[in-house]
Scaffold this motif. Structure first.
Motif, short mmCIF file in Angstrom:
data_model
loop_
_atom_site.label_atom_id
_atom_site.label_comp_id
_atom_site.label_asym_id
_atom_site.label_seq_id
_atom_site.Cartn_x
_atom_site.Cartn_y
_atom_site.Cartn_z
N ASN A 73 24.11 38.65 17.38
CA ASN A 73 23.44 37.44 17.79
C ASN A 73 23.15 37.43 19.28
O ASN A 73 22.14 36.94 19.73
N SER A 74 24.03 37.96 20.07
CA SER A 74 23.86 38.00 21.51
C SER A 74 24.47 39.29 22.03
O SER A 74 25.65 39.55 21.82
N PHE A 75 23.65 40.09 22.68
CA PHE A 75 24.15 41.36 23.19
C PHE A 75 23.62 41.56 24.60
O PHE A 75 22.43 41.36 24.85
N PRO A 76 24.46 41.99 25.51
CA PRO A 76 25.91 42.11 25.36
C PRO A 76 26.61 40.77 25.57
O PRO A 76 26.04 39.87 26.17
N ARG A 77 27.84 40.68 25.09
CA ARG A 77 28.61 39.45 25.22
C ARG A 77 29.58 39.57 26.39
O ARG A 77 30.24 40.58 26.55
N MET A 78 29.66 38.50 27.16
CA MET A 78 30.44 38.53 28.38
C MET A 78 31.94 38.59 28.09
O MET A 78 32.44 37.98 27.16
N ASN A 79 32.64 39.33 28.94
CA ASN A 79 34.10 39.37 28.93
C ASN A 79 34.59 38.31 29.92
O ASN A 79 34.95 38.61 31.05
N TRP A 80 34.57 37.06 29.46
CA TRP A 80 34.80 35.95 30.38
C TRP A 80 36.16 35.96 31.06
O TRP A 80 36.25 35.61 32.25
N TYR A 103 37.88 38.51 32.14
CA TYR A 103 37.76 39.48 33.23
C TYR A 103 36.83 38.94 34.32
O TYR A 103 37.14 39.03 35.53
N VAL A 104 35.71 38.38 33.91
CA VAL A 104 34.72 37.88 34.89
C VAL A 104 35.29 36.72 35.68
O VAL A 104 35.13 36.63 36.91
N ILE A 105 35.99 35.80 35.01
CA ILE A 105 36.58 34.66 35.72
C ILE A 105 37.66 35.11 36.69
O ILE A 105 37.76 34.60 37.82
N LEU A 106 38.46 36.11 36.29
CA LEU A 106 39.48 36.64 37.20
C LEU A 106 38.85 37.24 38.44
O LEU A 106 39.30 36.99 39.58
N PHE A 131 27.51 54.68 39.21
CA PHE A 131 28.37 54.58 40.38
C PHE A 131 29.79 54.27 39.92
O PHE A 131 30.12 53.13 39.59
N GLY A 132 30.62 55.32 39.88
CA GLY A 132 32.02 55.16 39.52
C GLY A 132 32.25 54.67 38.11
O GLY A 132 33.33 54.16 37.81
N GLY A 133 31.26 54.80 37.23
CA GLY A 133 31.40 54.30 35.87
C GLY A 133 31.39 52.80 35.76
O GLY A 133 31.61 52.25 34.68
N VAL A 134 31.14 52.11 36.87
CA VAL A 134 31.16 50.64 36.88
C VAL A 134 29.76 50.08 36.84
O VAL A 134 29.46 49.16 36.07
N TYR A 163 31.43 46.75 32.33
CA TYR A 163 32.76 46.17 32.21
C TYR A 163 32.77 44.66 32.40
O TYR A 163 33.84 44.04 32.35
N ALA A 164 31.61 44.06 32.61
CA ALA A 164 31.52 42.61 32.60
C ALA A 164 31.39 42.07 31.18
O ALA A 164 31.41 40.86 30.99
N TYR A 165 31.33 42.99 30.20
CA TYR A 165 31.12 42.59 28.81
C TYR A 165 32.32 42.98 27.96
O TYR A 165 33.14 43.81 28.35
N LYS A 166 32.38 42.38 26.78
CA LYS A 166 33.51 42.62 25.90
C LYS A 166 33.53 44.04 25.36
O LYS A 166 34.59 44.55 25.01
N ASN A 167 32.37 44.66 25.24
CA ASN A 167 32.26 45.97 24.62
C ASN A 167 31.62 46.96 25.59
O ASN A 167 30.48 47.39 25.37
N PRO A 168 32.29 47.32 26.67
CA PRO A 168 31.66 48.19 27.67
C PRO A 168 31.24 49.55 27.12
O PRO A 168 30.18 50.07 27.49
#
Length: 217
Positions: A70-77, A79-82, A174-177, A193-198
């Motif tokens: 339904n929505s791709f990619p989905r945020m890893n909230w 991690y992002v909030i931290l 760049f560094g896999g990030v 890595y900002a998403y649930k399924n990197p």
């Protein structure tokens, strides 16, 4: 009395006949409306039948999972909030520590040490405020990023930014990030890595870029 009874009986007959006439009229009207609606339905179906229906090709194997989401990619909230809290806290601490040091010395009538001055302090605070704004804009743009079978969409300050898979000329990692996807002078940065399924984000990028390059050749 007999005349009154006969009059009442005749009035009942007249009322009954009037009811029958109204029912027949309503029945005829309903039938006419039904015939009209049926005729419209027939015309509509005949018109639609004459229009060719465009067939869509089956999606490639690499994007079937992508299109079913339904929505791709989905945020890893979490991690992002931290990251947002740590970044905001660090920048605010830098601005506060410098500002407090200068203000304390200035308010006590002491010379400002460390080579600081109020213009420099204001500049540092503006830089920190800009950095916080850029951090939250990055989070917003990552949350609104869409990857589909056509390419990558990401909002920018100057409007929507889209790169089709067939337009990709280079990808820098760049560094896999951060994955910098280039299309000539255009560039979109994808942060897996900002998403649930990197890992799936990286795999979708690789599959679609490889598929687009093979289709071009």
């Amino acid at each position: 009395m007999i005349a009154l009874r006969q009059l009442a009986t005749s009035l009942k007959k007249v009322n009954w006949q009037n009811r029958l006439i109204r029912q027949r009229k309503n029945s005829i009207t309903i039938r006419a409306r039904g015939t009209y609606v049926a005729a419209l339905d027939f015309v509509l179906v005949a018109t639609l039948a004459q229009k060719p229906i465009a067939s869509t090709p089956a999606p490639a194997l690499g994007v079937r999972w992508l299109m079913s989401s339904n929505s791709f990619p989905r945020m890893n909230w979490p991690y992002v909030i931290l990251v947002a809290l740590l970044g905001t806290g660090g920048l605010l601490f830098i601005a506060w520590s410098i500002t407090w040091q200068v203000y304390r010395e200035w308010s006590n009538g002491l010379p400002i040490s460390g080579g600081w001055s109020w213009p420099i302090v204001v500049s540092v605070n503006l830089v920190c405020a800009f950095a916080v704004s850029a951090l939250y804009w990055k989070i917003y743009s990552d949350a609104k990023t869409t990857i589909d079978e056509y390419g990558i969409f990401k909002p920018s300050l100057f409007g929507a930014h889209t790169i089709a898979w067939s337009e990709v000329t280079n990808v820098e990692v760049f560094g896999g990030v951060g994955y910098h996807v280039h299309a000539g002078n255009s560039k979109i940065i994808v942060t897996p890595y900002a998403y649930k399924n990197p890992n799936q984000v990286i795999e979708i990028l690789r599959i679609n870029i490889v598929r687009a390059s093979s289709d071009a050749t």
